[in-house]
Design an enzyme around this catalytic site. Structure first.
Site, PDB file in Angstrom:
ATOM      1  N   ASP A   1       0.866  -1.164   0.000  1.00  0.00           N
ATOM      2  CA  ASP A   1       0.000   0.000   0.000  1.00  0.00           C
ATOM      3  C   ASP A   1       0.915   1.229   0.000  1.00  0.00           C
ATOM      4  O   ASP A   1       2.112   1.129   0.280  1.00  0.00           O
ATOM      5  CB  ASP A   1      -0.943  -0.015   1.215  1.00  0.00           C
ATOM      6  CG  ASP A   1      -2.182   0.843   0.980  1.00  0.00           C
ATOM      7  OD1 ASP A   1      -2.154   1.714   0.076  1.00  0.00           O
ATOM      8  OD2 ASP A   1      -3.193   0.657   1.695  1.00  0.00           O
ATOM      9  N   TRP A   2       0.355   2.382  -0.315  1.00  0.00           N
ATOM     10  CA  TRP A   2       1.141   3.603  -0.540  1.00  0.00           C
ATOM     11  C   TRP A   2       1.745   4.117   0.771  1.00  0.00           C
ATOM     12  O   TRP A   2       1.042   4.662   1.597  1.00  0.00           O
ATOM     13  CB  TRP A   2       0.242   4.637  -1.204  1.00  0.00           C
ATOM     14  CG  TRP A   2       0.202   4.553  -2.703  1.00  0.00           C
ATOM     15  CD1 TRP A   2       0.395   5.610  -3.562  1.00  0.00           C
ATOM     16  CD2 TRP A   2      -0.024   3.409  -3.551  1.00  0.00           C
ATOM     17  NE1 TRP A   2       0.319   5.172  -4.870  1.00  0.00           N
ATOM     18  CE2 TRP A   2       0.059   3.844  -4.890  1.00  0.00           C
ATOM     19  CE3 TRP A   2      -0.265   2.060  -3.310  1.00  0.00           C
ATOM     20  CZ2 TRP A   2      -0.101   2.985  -5.984  1.00  0.00           C
ATOM     21  CZ3 TRP A   2      -0.428   1.192  -4.387  1.00  0.00           C
ATOM     22  CH2 TRP A   2      -0.351   1.664  -5.701  1.00  0.00           C
TER      23      TRP A   2
END
Ligand SMILES: *[C@@H]1O[C@H](CO)[C@@H](O)[C@H](O)[C@H]1NC(C)=O
Ligand SMILES: *[C@@H]1O[C@H](CO)[C@@H](O)[C@H](O)[C@H]1NC(C)=O
Ligand SMILES: *[C@@H]1O[C@H](CO)[C@@H](O)[C@H](O)[C@H]1NC(C)=O
Ligand SMILES: *[C@@H]1O[C@H](CO)[C@@H](O)[C@H](O)[C@H]1NC(C)=O
Ligand SMILES: *[C@@H]1O[C@H](CO)[C@@H](O)[C@H](O)[C@H]1NC(C)=O
Ligand SMILES: *[C@@H]1O[C@H](CO)[C@@H](O)[C@H](O)[C@H]1NC(C)=O
Ligand SMILES: *[C@@H]1O[C@H](CO)[C@@H](O)[C@H](O)[C@H]1NC(C)=O
Ligand SMILES: *[C@@H]1O[C@H](CO)[C@@H](O)[C@H](O)[C@H]1NC(C)=O
Ligand SMILES: *[C@@H]1O[C@H](CO)[C@@H](O)[C@H](O)[C@H]1NC(C)=O
Ligand SMILES: *[C@@H]1O[C@H](CO)[C@@H](O)[C@H](O)[C@H]1NC(C)=O
Length: 869
Positions: free
Chosen positions: A286-287
């Protein structure tokens, strides 16, 4: 945020230091699992993809391999995430784009219903069609990987901010939602991404920066502490379906699992996802969920997104660091090869070709035609948007989903409407936002009708059919008098309206939530309460106190507390319309007027009180400045399983929903199949393969003069040409500190297959015998009413043990039946459906407890039952 030094050395088995609130000896830990399982080119469904990947990856240099594993940095390209490219072989940067309900940041694209809304349809075909239509639109914009669908959050607590992005707190229903959506997306030629892996059940404390920004002084993110049985029987279940459906990628989540970050948790990524499930695609972070370099690589992460350590640092845990780490032996060569193989296999699996890739024709950071190709540093001014219309006729599908996903919760005969004389429409939720449908970026406000939650799981509306638009249109056709008061607080105006003789009041209300980076009215992603917004409950009470034909329509992200008003005799109907997307208005009118006979079922429980759900969001840090600890002490007992176990009566139970006709259930039959005894998987993998050769010549990794350097951009190169030691010592490329790897991390020898894993020539997802059909259950359903309608028969199983929930959903269908006609419902029960996870044998086991199957129209209305022999 945290020091890179400790992050690089942080491995899965480590836990946080002593704390003031949480005794260290009670902190959950995660056991190490190494080495990281490498790809199996024989896995069913992946053979051709791996053959293509092999011929591509075998030609790559190390820098090129690193390039496709590492993002180029936040806002460095047109998509929310892009990998580096391989110009030598013609592979452009791969584009990862949000969201699970459409294309985030795009124009001329559709805004679909939320996952939770389509889950309510209990209609596999609609779930598939929605996935396929979304996939086609992404494809049309040049996207390679769609960042959806969502099974984490599953919906442990109804307040969870992103529950609506997923499907349902029931793992079986979510599993079907995942599977159908993934097949749809990937049949359209783009890779799907099952996210967020795993036990990512709340927004609070998922990221340190977000939390400190709100005054919570924490140094590490939340740890979801979950036992092995709960993980398998509840949270992992839908990911199994995702893997079986052939999903190309999985996203590891922000929070920690047992005090080990999800993107470097070797137990969950190596041990469970790649080992036990035999997942053959790639794991992307995920970012900003990546917190270490080598540790994430050996723990099973395959792609760093968006590539920089934190947004716009210009540095990366991977990129040049990964190049150095492979050269100096910290990360084994087979691991980088495996990353590249997994990424390219997923790429080819859905039918993409290197030569056939069209350029990305949209831009996430501007809606203008011209803009900066590298937006973060305002570099490369050129055309970035081509405004390609990818909507096709998807509006009709979205309307169909809206109607077929609307749950009729109460109906005292008020519905369907038939040329009503006088409609009084009340509530802000009936009309448009004064700012327009996209007036608040990422839907970061709740104004006008609610058709989407907030955050990255959104898309821009190409138009928004509001309930009032569609009601007006219908009223004009019918010669109905219609008046609307859209201000929830204009009590004089709406009271004057609804108190008039003959009024049918339609009261529209809502409750919103979303992703943690946005806070609306002190709802920090997660809802702070379960009541309606904008005084919706008071509005309903006010209207119904003076109008004896009050119909309530709820747009929401999950259940709300309807306890105070639902049983008023003046409230003649209640509908839950979820988050319907762009066709909200036409969809609800189809149901209100009977063009669609409602059959949808609530995909979650409507409890009388918040406490009835048991599990809740953790709103305050409970571990001093260290990682907040969320113990999943309720185990598998969430949503209906919690209320059933505690013998608490809900207001509307899971699976409940009414129709304009009636159905009768009869004649349950159980047929036993001869599936043979369950055999644990045995045998070994091949040793870890490598593909192509990598140069040890350090000069080959120097920044090439032919490449233009772009600030904040992540490259696979390093600057020093003197020596590898110098490169390793360069503080910009990591530290020369005593680097250690956990035992086994470098092992490239043949590994034992896990007992619950697929064999080498099986479909990924688990031991193939788990999917054997052991019983076929049939029942007959008769439409005893006067109109044609769909019925959603549901099959529940009691597994019979003291620790088992009274019933669990294990089958359903949506069947159209003409009045007076009888249809046969058929559902197969697999071995998996009847098993429990045994933590000792690390396998699924059918217990000796007597098992019973039930069939009926909801989780608490099960007129048919039969024993399984
Ligand atoms: C978390 O800890 C529990 C309790 O020890 C254990 O059963 C479970 O397997 C662990 N899960 C992970 C992913 O580490
Ligand atoms: C890595 O990707 C960047 C960005 O697309 C590109 O400029 C560079 O040439 C690539 N490097 C290699 C070795 O292919
Ligand atoms: C946050 O916690 C750290 C570690 O306990 C402490 O040093 C720091 O002063 C705290 N910051 C604030 C703003 O309270
Ligand atoms: C390498 O990773 C470390 C963190 O471990 C980071 O501080 C450093 O900036 C990275 N180097 C590059 C060139 O990205
Ligand atoms: C190898 O490279 C990595 C990444 O730059 C670095 O962290 C590590 O300390 C290096 N190891 C050795 C033994 O030089
Ligand atoms: C409900 O009615 C009361 C009395 O008329 C009024 O004061 C109050 O503002 C109304 N509430 C809403 C939400 O309109
Ligand atoms: C619940 O939250 C909503 C949205 O923030 C707010 O409008 C409402 O007043 C809250 N309800 C209660 C009872 O505090
Ligand atoms: C129902 O509505 C009527 C007006 O039609 C009102 O007199 C009555 O008090 C209402 N009943 C309730 C329970 O609100
Ligand atoms: C509402 O009250 C009116 C007037 O008393 C009556 O004619 C009508 O039947 C009532 N409607 C309902 C749905 O009870
Ligand atoms: C690496 O090289 C690029 C291009 O020459 C330069 O702009 C950048 O500042 C260098 N980085 C370091 C850490 O020296």
């Amino acid at each position: 945020m945290r020091t890179s030094f400790s992050a690089l050395l942080a491995f899965a088995c480590s836990a946080s230091a002593a704390s003031q609130n949480y005794p260290t000896n009670k902190l959950a830990t995660s056991e190490p699992h190494y080495p990281s399982p490498w790809m199996n080119p024989q896995a069913v469904g992946w053979e051709e993809a791996y053959a293509k990947a092999r011929s591509f990856v075998s030609q790559l240099t190390l820098a090129e391999k690193v390039n496709i594993t590492t993002g180029i940095g936040w806002e460095s390209g047109q998509c929310v995430g892009e990998t580096g490219s391989v110009p030598r072989l013609g592979l452009r940067q791969l584009c990862m784009q949000d969201s699970p309900l459409g294309i985030r940041f795009a124009d001329y694209a559709s805004a679909f219903s939320s996952g939770q809304t389509v889950a309510a349809s209990f209609d596999r075909g609609l779930m598939y069609s929605r996935g396929k239509a979304m996939g086609q639109e992404h494809k049309g914009k040049g996207v390679n990987v769609v960042l959806g669908p969502v099974a984490g959050p599953l919906g442990r607590a109804p307040e969870g901010g992103r529950n609506w992005e997923g499907f349902s707190p029931d793992p079986y229903l979510t599993g079907i939602g995942m599977s159908e959506t993934i097949k749809g997306i990937q049949d359209a030629g783009v890779v799907a991404c099952a996210k967020h892996f795993i036990v990512n059940e709340q927004e609070h404390f998922r990221q340190v920066g977000e939390s400190t920004g709100r005054g919570y002084n924490i140094s590490e993110t939340l740890s979801s502490n979950v036992d092995d049985k709960t993980l398998h029987e509840l949270y992992l279940w839908p990911f199994v379906d995702a893997v079986r459906a052939g999903v190309g990628s999985v996203m590891c989540s922000y929070q920690q699992i047992n005090n080990s970050y999800a993107c470097q948790n070797s137990k969950s990524l190596n041990g469970i996802l790649k080992g036990e499930l035999g997942f053959q695609g790639f794991v992307m972070s995920d970012w900003q969920a990546q917190h270490a370099g080598a540790a994430t690589a050996v723990a099973g992460m395959d792609m760093a997104m968006p590539g920089d350590t934190e947004f716009n640092t210009g540095y990366s845990f991977w990129g040049a660091n990964l190049t150095v780490a492979v050269l100096n032996g910290t990360v084994p060569e087979y691991r980088i090869d495996d990353m590249a193989m997994r990424i390219m296999a997923a790429f080819f699996k859905v039918g993409q070709t290197v030569e056939g890739l069209k350029p990305v024709n949209m831009d996430s950071w501007t809606s203008d035609t011209y803009g900066y190709l590298h937006a973060s540093v305002q570099d490369g001014y050129q055309q970035v948007n081509w405004h390609v219309d990818v909507q096709s006729d998807h509006g009709n599908l979205i309307r169909e989903i809206a109607g077929k996903s609307t749950v009729l919760l109460k109906n005292d005969g008020a519905l369907p409407l038939n040329k009503p004389k006088f409609l009084a429409v009340v509530g802000e939720d009936a009309g448009p936002s004064p700012l327009g449908p996209n007036g608040c970026p990422d839907r970061r406000c709740n104004k006008g009708t609610l058709a989407m939650g907030w955050g990255s799981g959104t898309a821009n509306f190409p138009y928004l059919s509001t309930p009032l638009d569609a009601l007006n249109q219908q009223a004009i056709n019918d010669h109905t008098r219609i008046e609307a008061v859209l201000d929830n607080y204009a009590s004089d105006a709406y009271e004057a309206l609804v108190s008039q003789e003959g009024a049918t009041a339609l009261v529209f209300v809502n409750a919103d939530s979303g992703e943690g980076f946005i806070d609306i009215d002190d709802n920090e992603g997660d809802r702070k309460n379960l009541t309606l917004w904008n005084s919706g409950d008071e509005l309903i009470k006010n209207v119904s106190s003076i109008c004896n034909n009050t119909i309530v329509i709820i747009h929401s992200v999950g259940p709300t507390l309807v306890t105070d008003w639902y049983d008023s005799p003046n409230i003649t109907a209640i509908l839950w319309a979820g988050l319907p997307g762009q066709e909200s208005g036409r969809g609800i009118v189809d149901v209100l007027y009977g063009k669609v006979n409602p059959a949808a079922r609530t995909p979650f429980t409507w409890a009388a009180k918040r406490e009835d759900y048991g599990a809740d969001v953790l709103y305050k840090p409970n571990n001093g400045n260290n990682a907040p600890q969320q113990d999943f002490t309720e185990g598998i007992f969430i949503d209906y399983r919690a209320l059933d176990k505690a013998k608490i009566k809900p207001i509307f139970e899971f699976g409940f929903g009414l129709s304009y006709t009636s159905f009768k259930y009869a004649n349950i039959k159980v047929q036993k199949n001869n599936a043979g005894p369950y055999q644990p998987t045995k045998g070994k993998t091949a040793p870890a393969p490598t593909f192509g050769k990598i140069s040890k010549n350090i000069g080959d990794y120097a920044f090439p003069s032919a490449v233009r350097y772009i600030r904040e951009f992540i490259y696979p190169y390093f600057n020093t040409t003197s020596s590898l030691k110098a490169a390793s010592a360069d503080p910009e490329y990591g530290r020369t500190a005593k680097q250690f790897l956990p035992p086994g991390a470098l092992d490239s020898g043949a590994q034992n297959l896990q007992p619950a894993a697929p064999g080498l020539s099986d479909t990924p997802g688990g031991n193939k015998q788990l999917f054997d059909e052991l019983y076929i259950v049939t029942a007959e359903i008769t439409n005893t009413g006067k109109v044609v309608g769909d019925e959603v028969p549901q099959l529940y199983v009691s597994l019979g043990g003291a620790d088992d929930p009274p019933v669990v959903l294990r089958g359903f269908d949506r069947i159209r039946i003409d009045p007076g006609q009888t249809a046969t419902f058929r559902a197969a029960l697999t071995r998996r459906d009847l098993s429990n996870w045994d933590t000792v044998s690390q396998n699924w086991v059918i217990s000796s407890h007597p098992k019973t199957v039930f069939v009926g129209p909801s989780s608490r209305n099960l007129p048919l039952k039969a024993k399984l022999s």
